[in-house]
Scaffold this active site. Sequence first.
Site, PDB file in Angstrom:
ATOM      1  CG  ASN A 227      -0.436  -0.215   2.527  1.00  0.00           C
ATOM      2  OD1 ASN A 227       0.613  -0.823   2.691  1.00  0.00           O
ATOM      3  ND2 ASN A 227      -1.116   0.296   3.541  1.00  0.00           N
TER       4      ASN A 227
ATOM      5  CB  CYS B  73     -10.833  -2.708   0.309  1.00  0.00           C
ATOM      6  SG  CYS B  73     -10.270  -2.064  -1.282  1.00  0.00           S
TER       7      CYS B  73
ATOM      8  CD  GLU C 288      -5.345  -6.006  -1.542  1.00  0.00           C
ATOM      9  OE1 GLU C 288      -4.849  -4.875  -1.387  1.00  0.00           O
ATOM     10  OE2 GLU C 288      -6.048  -6.564  -0.682  1.00  0.00           O
TER      11      GLU C 288
ATOM     12  CB  CYS D  29      -8.646  -4.690  -3.657  1.00  0.00           C
ATOM     13  SG  CYS D  29      -7.547  -3.268  -3.529  1.00  0.00           S
TER      14      CYS D  29
ATOM     15  CB  CYS E 264      -5.202  -1.438  -1.864  1.00  0.00           C
ATOM     16  SG  CYS E 264      -6.534  -0.763  -0.854  1.00  0.00           S
TER      17      CYS E 264
ATOM     18  CD  GLU F 293      -1.722   4.676   4.546  1.00  0.00           C
ATOM     19  OE1 GLU F 293      -1.242   5.503   5.342  1.00  0.00           O
ATOM     20  OE2 GLU F 293      -2.442   3.719   4.902  1.00  0.00           O
TER      21      GLU F 293
HETATM   22  N1  THU Z   1      -5.190  -1.824   2.560  1.00  0.00           N
HETATM   23  C1  THU Z   1      -4.607  -2.562   1.572  1.00  0.00           C
HETATM   24  O1  THU Z   1      -3.570  -2.166   1.026  1.00  0.00           O
HETATM   25  N2  THU Z   1      -5.179  -3.724   1.228  1.00  0.00           N
HETATM   26  C2  THU Z   1      -6.236  -4.301   1.869  1.00  0.00           C
HETATM   27  O2  THU Z   1      -6.630  -5.402   1.510  1.00  0.00           O
HETATM   28  C3  THU Z   1      -6.885  -3.589   2.982  1.00  0.00           C
HETATM   29  C4  THU Z   1      -6.414  -2.207   3.214  1.00  0.00           C
HETATM   30  C5  THU Z   1      -4.538  -0.578   2.968  1.00  0.00           C
HETATM   31  C6  THU Z   1      -5.194   0.692   2.532  1.00  0.00           C
HETATM   32  C7  THU Z   1      -4.647   1.672   3.558  1.00  0.00           C
HETATM   33  O3  THU Z   1      -3.391   2.146   3.128  1.00  0.00           O
HETATM   34  C8  THU Z   1      -4.469   0.856   4.797  1.00  0.00           C
HETATM   35  O4  THU Z   1      -4.470  -0.510   4.371  1.00  0.00           O
HETATM   36  C9  THU Z   1      -5.546   1.065   5.839  1.00  0.00           C
HETATM   37  O5  THU Z   1      -6.802   0.888   5.294  1.00  0.00           O
END
Ligand code: THU
Length: 133
Positions: free
Chosen positions: A42, A86, A55, A89, A53, A44
Amino acid sequence: MADGSLIAAAVAARGKAYAPYSRFLVGAAVKDEAGAVHSGCNVENAAYPQGTCAEAGAIAAMVLAGGRRIMEAVVVGAGEGLVTPCGGCRQKLREFGSADLAIHVCDETGRVRKSFTLGELLPASFGPENLSS
Ligand code: THU
């Protein structure tokens, strides 16, 4: 059974995660139709909705490398709750995976906590085939 190299790639990717806001590190890896493994973390952003994310990163890496089918996927994260993909994704995985695609949800050490099929996570989904008349 989950592929060990796929899990290792996802664990390593999690180590590169850029998550200064949530502090929630996630790694993901997908195996393509040629058996090649692609990973992502991920990433941000100070403008929160612009974060991506793990994925999404893994899928982008796969497409860049020429892969077009996801045969197996792994998501790695810590915490009490399962780090399942999520909603967005799930749909991204759907573009390149079928209903029987195995998605292994692992803890930060790579231990599989639970495995799902994409069909379980995204039932009655809309995919590329739905566009063909
Ligand atoms: N996140 C992912 O990268 N993948 C997931 O399957 C769930 C959530 C990340 C998004 C964000 O940067 C952090 O986790 C908190 O939600």
